[in-house]
Every structure is written in structure tokens, then in C-alpha cells.
Design a protein around this motif. Structure first.
Motif, PDB file in Angstrom:
ATOM      1  N   ALA A  64       0.824  -1.202   0.000  1.00 18.19           N
ATOM      2  CA  ALA A  64       0.000   0.000   0.000  1.00 18.19           C
ATOM      3  C   ALA A  64       0.860   1.254   0.000  1.00 18.19           C
ATOM      4  CB  ALA A  64      -0.926   0.006   1.211  1.00 18.19           C
ATOM      5  N   TYR A  65       1.963   1.247   0.736  1.00 13.89           N
ATOM      6  CA  TYR A  65       2.852   2.408   0.792  1.00 13.89           C
ATOM      7  C   TYR A  65       4.278   1.912   0.773  1.00 13.89           C
ATOM      8  CZ  TYR A  65       5.454   6.328   2.735  1.00 13.89           C
ATOM      9  OH  TYR A  65       6.364   7.322   2.941  1.00 13.89           O
ATOM     10  N   GLU A  66       5.031   2.341  -0.219  1.00  6.39           N
ATOM     11  CA  GLU A  66       6.419   1.936  -0.281  1.00  6.39           C
ATOM     12  C   GLU A  66       7.242   2.850   0.588  1.00  6.39           C
ATOM     13  OE1 GLU A  66       8.604   0.795  -3.505  1.00  6.39           O
ATOM     14  OE2 GLU A  66       6.973  -0.147  -4.585  1.00  6.39           O
ATOM     15  N   LYS A  67       8.001   2.261   1.475  1.00  3.27           N
ATOM     16  CA  LYS A  67       8.854   3.052   2.351  1.00  3.27           C
ATOM     17  C   LYS A  67       9.995   3.618   1.530  1.00  3.27           C
ATOM     18  CE  LYS A  67       7.800   0.373   6.445  1.00  3.27           C
ATOM     19  NZ  LYS A  67       8.333  -0.485   7.497  1.00  3.27           N
ATOM     20  N   GLN A  68      10.309   4.885   1.809  1.00  4.07           N
ATOM     21  CA  GLN A  68      11.372   5.549   1.067  1.00  4.07           C
ATOM     22  C   GLN A  68      12.587   5.719   1.958  1.00  4.07           C
ATOM     23  OE1 GLN A  68       9.921   9.252  -0.415  1.00  4.07           O
ATOM     24  NE2 GLN A  68       8.648   8.315  -1.969  1.00  4.07           N
ATOM     25  N   ASP A  69      13.714   5.936   1.298  1.00  6.72           N
ATOM     26  CA  ASP A  69      14.919   6.261   2.033  1.00  6.72           C
ATOM     27  C   ASP A  69      14.733   7.642   2.651  1.00  6.72           C
ATOM     28  OD1 ASP A  69      15.810   3.952   0.945  1.00  6.72           O
ATOM     29  OD2 ASP A  69      17.112   4.882  -0.541  1.00  6.72           O
ATOM     30  N   TYR A  70      15.289   7.826   3.829  1.00  8.46           N
ATOM     31  CA  TYR A  70      15.208   9.132   4.458  1.00  8.46           C
ATOM     32  C   TYR A  70      16.512   9.429   5.170  1.00  8.46           C
ATOM     33  CZ  TYR A  70      14.165   6.668   8.849  1.00  8.46           C
ATOM     34  OH  TYR A  70      14.202   5.850   9.934  1.00  8.46           O
ATOM     35  N   ALA A  71      16.698  10.698   5.493  1.00  3.28           N
ATOM     36  CA  ALA A  71      17.904  11.144   6.177  1.00  3.28           C
ATOM     37  C   ALA A  71      17.516  12.248   7.149  1.00  3.28           C
ATOM     38  CB  ALA A  71      18.935  11.650   5.180  1.00  3.28           C
ATOM     39  N   VAL A  72      18.322  12.383   8.191  1.00  4.71           N
ATOM     40  CA  VAL A  72      18.164  13.491   9.127  1.00  4.71           C
ATOM     41  C   VAL A  72      19.309  14.445   8.856  1.00  4.71           C
ATOM     42  CG1 VAL A  72      18.068  14.176  11.542  1.00  4.71           C
ATOM     43  CG2 VAL A  72      17.069  12.010  10.832  1.00  4.71           C
ATOM     44  N   VAL A 109      21.215   8.253   8.070  1.00  7.23           N
ATOM     45  CA  VAL A 109      20.706   7.831   6.759  1.00  7.23           C
ATOM     46  C   VAL A 109      20.080   6.451   6.913  1.00  7.23           C
ATOM     47  CG1 VAL A 109      21.286   7.251   4.384  1.00  7.23           C
ATOM     48  CG2 VAL A 109      22.440   9.132   5.493  1.00  7.23           C
ATOM     49  N   LYS A 110      18.852   6.292   6.422  1.00  2.53           N
ATOM     50  CA  LYS A 110      18.157   5.001   6.462  1.00  2.53           C
ATOM     51  C   LYS A 110      17.883   4.575   5.030  1.00  2.53           C
ATOM     52  CE  LYS A 110      15.432   1.695   8.074  1.00  2.53           C
ATOM     53  NZ  LYS A 110      15.894   0.513   8.702  1.00  2.53           N
ATOM     54  N   ASN A 111      18.436   3.425   4.634  1.00  3.30           N
ATOM     55  CA  ASN A 111      18.227   2.871   3.305  1.00  3.30           C
ATOM     56  C   ASN A 111      17.210   1.750   3.446  1.00  3.30           C
ATOM     57  OD1 ASN A 111      18.304   1.879   0.746  1.00  3.30           O
ATOM     58  ND2 ASN A 111      20.544   1.765   0.616  1.00  3.30           N
ATOM     59  N   GLN A 112      16.016   1.921   2.890  1.00  2.00           N
ATOM     60  CA  GLN A 112      14.937   0.943   3.074  1.00  2.00           C
ATOM     61  C   GLN A 112      15.166  -0.334   2.273  1.00  2.00           C
ATOM     62  OE1 GLN A 112      12.814   1.215   5.315  1.00  2.00           O
ATOM     63  NE2 GLN A 112      12.516   3.370   5.740  1.00  2.00           N
ATOM     64  N   GLY A 113      15.859  -0.240   1.142  1.00  2.00           N
ATOM     65  CA  GLY A 113      16.078  -1.431   0.320  1.00  2.00           C
ATOM     66  C   GLY A 113      16.946  -2.459   1.029  1.00  2.00           C
ATOM     67  N   ASP A 114      18.048  -2.015   1.635  1.00  2.00           N
ATOM     68  CA  ASP A 114      18.965  -2.915   2.333  1.00  2.00           C
ATOM     69  C   ASP A 114      18.628  -3.021   3.813  1.00  2.00           C
ATOM     70  OD1 ASP A 114      20.063  -2.503  -0.121  1.00  2.00           O
ATOM     71  OD2 ASP A 114      21.839  -1.460   0.590  1.00  2.00           O
ATOM     72  N   ASN A 115      17.660  -2.220   4.268  1.00  2.00           N
ATOM     73  CA  ASN A 115      17.326  -2.107   5.687  1.00  2.00           C
ATOM     74  C   ASN A 115      18.579  -1.721   6.476  1.00  2.00           C
ATOM     75  OD1 ASN A 115      15.590  -1.976   7.784  1.00  2.00           O
ATOM     76  ND2 ASN A 115      15.465  -4.180   8.136  1.00  2.00           N
ATOM     77  N   ASP A 116      19.308  -0.749   5.906  1.00  2.00           N
ATOM     78  CA  ASP A 116      20.591  -0.315   6.447  1.00  2.00           C
ATOM     79  C   ASP A 116      20.406   1.044   7.122  1.00  2.00           C
ATOM     80  OD1 ASP A 116      23.316  -0.101   6.948  1.00  2.00           O
ATOM     81  OD2 ASP A 116      23.705   0.848   5.013  1.00  2.00           O
ATOM     82  N   THR A 169      16.330  16.063  -4.023  1.00  2.00           N
ATOM     83  CA  THR A 169      16.370  15.282  -5.255  1.00  2.00           C
ATOM     84  C   THR A 169      17.119  13.965  -5.096  1.00  2.00           C
ATOM     85  OG1 THR A 169      18.331  16.500  -5.945  1.00  2.00           O
ATOM     86  CG2 THR A 169      16.196  17.283  -6.752  1.00  2.00           C
ATOM     87  N   LYS A 170      18.085  13.907  -4.159  1.00  2.00           N
ATOM     88  CA  LYS A 170      18.893  12.692  -4.061  1.00  2.00           C
ATOM     89  C   LYS A 170      19.502  12.571  -2.662  1.00  2.00           C
ATOM     90  CE  LYS A 170      22.896  10.532  -6.246  1.00  2.00           C
ATOM     91  NZ  LYS A 170      23.987  10.742  -7.210  1.00  2.00           N
ATOM     92  N   ILE A 171      19.496  11.346  -2.132  1.00  2.00           N
ATOM     93  CA  ILE A 171      20.194  11.041  -0.884  1.00  2.00           C
ATOM     94  C   ILE A 171      21.242   9.990  -1.220  1.00  2.00           C
ATOM     95  CG2 ILE A 171      19.997  10.063   1.425  1.00  2.00           C
ATOM     96  CD1 ILE A 171      17.115  11.055   1.498  1.00  2.00           C
ATOM     97  N   SER A 172      22.505  10.310  -0.987  1.00  2.00           N
ATOM     98  CA  SER A 172      23.569   9.368  -1.330  1.00  2.00           C
ATOM     99  C   SER A 172      24.479   9.134  -0.127  1.00  2.00           C
ATOM    100  CB  SER A 172      24.393   9.880  -2.511  1.00  2.00           C
ATOM    101  OG  SER A 172      24.990  11.117  -2.184  1.00  2.00           O
ATOM    102  N   VAL A 173      25.015   7.915  -0.052  1.00  2.00           N
ATOM    103  CA  VAL A 173      25.918   7.557   1.045  1.00  2.00           C
ATOM    104  C   VAL A 173      27.255   7.152   0.445  1.00  2.00           C
ATOM    105  CG1 VAL A 173      26.287   6.048   3.011  1.00  2.00           C
ATOM    106  CG2 VAL A 173      23.994   6.721   2.391  1.00  2.00           C
TER     107      VAL A 173
END
Length: 173
Positions: A64-72, A109-116, A169-173
Motif C-alpha cells: 500500500a505504501y512503499e517506504k522511502q529512504d530518508y535522512a536526518v 541515513v536510512k536505506n529501506q532497500g537494504d534495511n541499512d 532530489t537525491k540522498i547518497s551515502v
């Protein structure tokens, strides 16, 4: 006019209430007639039906809702949780509208794909958030009213803080 008199007159069906009408025995407090007629009539409540929208059920395997990457990010003296595509207001930045800025004070930084999850001490190394400056504007007015009682000293001043609207526009690690 007391509330009992007004309610009693409404119960009798009188449309208007008169402010200076002399009280009669029926409206005096403590009488049985006043207590009986002071009951509040039931009010007609209209029921409005909300627009009903049919929502199709989710397909198998869909979310229903895809979690996105986020950063503080530390931005303008405060910490802001940002997502890609989000629009945020900050204190005025020295950048032209339409330009791209890099924010390197990334605290988490939270990466939802890798759960990192990466937590900085105090900042995450090699982590940046790219954002586009949308516009410069002023915030809502804050009224500063100063008063010294018994001195007849009053001052009323308004203030509008300068702000910059950015779009991540972009969050990169």
C-alpha cells in the motif's frame, strides 16, 4: 435574561425572545410549570452523507505504501527529516532559485532497500543530500507585543522571517 426563561420560551414555540418582558408566574424559578417547560426540545440534526469512493482491493504481492529512504539533516540550525521528492522550508540560504545545493551535515541515513541504518558521530561520512532551491519567500508574520503595566508603555511590532523552499532530489551515502 436567564437561560431558563429563554429555554422555556423556545419550548412554547415563541420565535423571538424579548429582553424587557415582565416575568410571569410560569417563568418564575421553583415552580413546577417552569421545570416542566424548561426541558430542551430535541433538535433536528441533518445527516449529510459523505461522498463514498470505492477503493479497489490491493493486488497480490503489492504494498500500500512503499517506504522511502530518508535522512536526518542539520539545516538552518535545526534537524529535519528529509525524503526524496519532499519540499521543505528552511531559514534563508545563499543560493539562487533553480540551483542545486549539497547538504553534507547528515546525521542519519536510512536505506529501506537494504534495511541499512547509518548513524553519524556526529555526521555520517561521505553522505550528502542534494536539493534544488525552489524559491525564496517570507514566513507568516509573528506579532511581538510588549507591554509594561501601569506605565502605559506599549509597542506592537511585526516580523516576517526570510525562508528558502528546497526540494530534495537525491540522498547518497
Amino acid at each position: 435574561m436567564t437561560g431558563t426563561k429563554t429555554i422555556a420560551r423556545q419550548a412554547q414555540g415563541l420565535a423571538a425572545t424579548f429582553r424587557r418582558s415582565p416575568p410571569t408566574k410560569a417563568f418564575q424559578r421553583g415552580t413546577k410549570l417552569a421545570r416542566v417547560s424548561a426541558r430542551v426540545p430535541e433538535r433536528c440534526v441533518r445527516s449529510y452523507s459523505a461522498a463514498q469512493v470505492e477503493v479497489p482491493p490491493l493486488e497480490e504481492g503489492s504494498v500500500a505504501y512503499e517506504k522511502q529512504d530518508y535522512a536526518v539533516v542539520e539545516l538552518g540550525g535545526s534537524q529535519v527529516i528529509v525524503e526524496v521528492g519532499g519540499v521543505y522550508d528552511t531559514n534563508r540560504l545563499d543560493a539562487e532559485p533553480g540551483s542545486t545545493i549539497k547538504l553534507n551535515r547528515v546525521l542519519l541515513v536510512k536505506n529501506q532497500g537494504d534495511n541499512d541504518l547509518r548513524l553519524g558521530k556526529p555526521y555520517v561520512e561521505n553522505a550528502t543530500v542534494e536539493a534544488e532551491v525552489v524559491q525564496h519567500k517570507k514566513a507568516k508574520k509573528v506579532v511581538v507585543f510588549k507591554m509594561q503595566p501601569k506605565k502605559h508603555t506599549r509597542s506592537k511590532v511585526g516580523h516576517r522571517q526570510h525562508q528558502t523552499t528546497i526540494k530534495v532530489t537525491k540522498i547518497s551515502v
